[in-house]
Design an enzyme around this catalytic site. Structure first.
Site, PDB file in Angstrom:
ATOM      1  N   SER A  64       0.889  -1.227  -0.109  1.00  0.00           N
ATOM      2  CA  SER A  64       0.039  -0.066  -0.014  1.00  0.00           C
ATOM      3  C   SER A  64       0.906   1.326  -0.174  1.00  0.00           C
ATOM      4  O   SER A  64       0.255   2.365  -0.160  1.00  0.00           O
ATOM      5  CB  SER A  64      -0.959   0.072   1.280  1.00  0.00           C
ATOM      6  OG  SER A  64      -2.062  -0.882   0.792  1.00  0.00           O
ATOM      7  N   LYS A 201       3.196   6.647   4.937  1.00  0.00           N
ATOM      8  CA  LYS A 201       2.384   5.666   4.470  1.00  0.00           C
ATOM      9  C   LYS A 201       2.945   4.402   4.885  1.00  0.00           C
ATOM     10  O   LYS A 201       4.173   3.978   4.654  1.00  0.00           O
ATOM     11  CB  LYS A 201       2.196   5.784   2.823  1.00  0.00           C
ATOM     12  CG  LYS A 201       0.963   4.658   2.246  1.00  0.00           C
ATOM     13  CD  LYS A 201      -0.117   5.209   2.671  1.00  0.00           C
ATOM     14  CE  LYS A 201      -1.120   4.131   2.426  1.00  0.00           C
ATOM     15  NZ  LYS A 201      -1.286   3.133   3.615  1.00  0.00           N
ATOM     16  N   THR A 202       2.099   3.538   5.069  1.00  0.00           N
ATOM     17  CA  THR A 202       2.134   2.160   5.515  1.00  0.00           C
ATOM     18  C   THR A 202       1.815   1.315   4.281  1.00  0.00           C
ATOM     19  O   THR A 202       1.209   1.506   3.251  1.00  0.00           O
ATOM     20  CB  THR A 202       1.599   1.438   6.532  1.00  0.00           C
ATOM     21  OG1 THR A 202       0.213   1.680   6.492  1.00  0.00           O
ATOM     22  CG2 THR A 202       1.879   2.369   7.891  1.00  0.00           C
ATOM     23  N   GLY A 203       2.541  -0.002   4.444  1.00  0.00           N
ATOM     24  CA  GLY A 203       2.245  -0.902   3.399  1.00  0.00           C
ATOM     25  C   GLY A 203       2.629  -2.451   4.106  1.00  0.00           C
ATOM     26  O   GLY A 203       3.548  -2.530   5.081  1.00  0.00           O
TER      27      GLY A 203
END
Length: 259
Positions: A64, A201-203
């Site tokens: 993501s 932002k994470t993923g």
């Protein structure tokens, strides 16, 4: 003369496990039940900090974190008229904040995959490939049978490449419209206290399992782009808790939290 000084700073800023004055990055990751890599660059001086040069160049699915790129691609291609255009909920129950209509900004905040899956259909694989090539994003591959190639396909990017992408975003050097770059940076803000602002932002991917936390940390006139790639090293690993803890530990370790 100044250019030479900045070049020297960039070179000495690269730290590796095993050097006599380096941080024990392996121990730092182990303390959080993980293995992985941390890469960061100070955007005013160009000085780099790396946990391990080899691992910082190894690519993995962006998961993501790709929504940062996707956000701007959706605006450029007209997949949505603006970041405020609401994508209607398809009534599929997925749980929590995903079960409602979203615009690009709210979908980024809760990482609602279905919203970006819908805009990906509107953009089309071919247009994505053109944009990936233009922006030199990772390996620029959209292979795979599913629409969500950033989660289940062949797209891959390294921590160093994530940082380079964020540096270009911060300096508004990407090919996307400046307004689109401004908007995604605003959507990425996770904390703001005075002149200190964090964009993140994470993923998270299970192919194989790894998690990202990328971002830009602003301290007044100073800014640092960073990318964490973490992999579980223990059975009871908590990805959600480990990623922010690792980033804060890494920033403290390189002295970035010092005023």
């Amino acid at each position: 003369m100044r250019a030479w000084v900045l070049l020297c700073l960039a070179l000495v800023g690269c730290r590796s496990i095993g050097s006599t004055d380096a941080l024990d990055w392996e121990e730092l990751f182990e303390a959080h039940g993980a293995t992985g890599a941390f890469s960061a660059v100070e955007l005013d001086t160009g000085a780099w900090h790396r946990s391990d040069r080899g691992r910082c160049t190894e690519r993995a699915l962006p998961a993501s974190t790709f929504k940062v790129f996707h956000f701007m691609a959706a605006l450029e291609t007209g997949a949505v008229a603006s970041s405020e255009e609401v994508v209607p909920w398809d009534r599929v129950l997925r749980g929590g904040a995903w079960d409602q209509a979203h615009d690009l900004r709210s979908a980024l905040a809760v990482s609602a995959v279905w919203v970006y899956e819908e805009t990906a259909r509107r953009i089309g694989r071919g247009r994505f490939e053109e944009l990936l090539q233009r922006e030199r994003y990772g390996n620029r591959q959209t292979g795979g049978e599913r629409v969500t190639f950033w989660l289940h396909g062949d797209l891959a990017i390294s921590p160093d490449e994530q940082v380079q992408f964020l540096r270009r975003l911060w300096k508004r050097e990407l090919g996307f419209a400046r307004e689109a770059q401004d908007e995604v940076l605003a959507a990425m803000i996770t904390r703001s206290v005075g002149s200190n602002v964090r964009h993140e932002k994470t993923g998270w991917s299970l192919r194989p399992e790894h998690g990202w936390l990328i971002g830009i940390d602003v301290r007044g006139e100073r800014a640092l782009a960073f990318a964490l790639l973490a992999r579980p090293a223990v059975e009871d690993f908590d990805m959600r808790a480990a990623r922010p803890a690792l980033v804060e530990a890494a920033l403290a370790a390189i002295g970035w939290d010092e005023e």
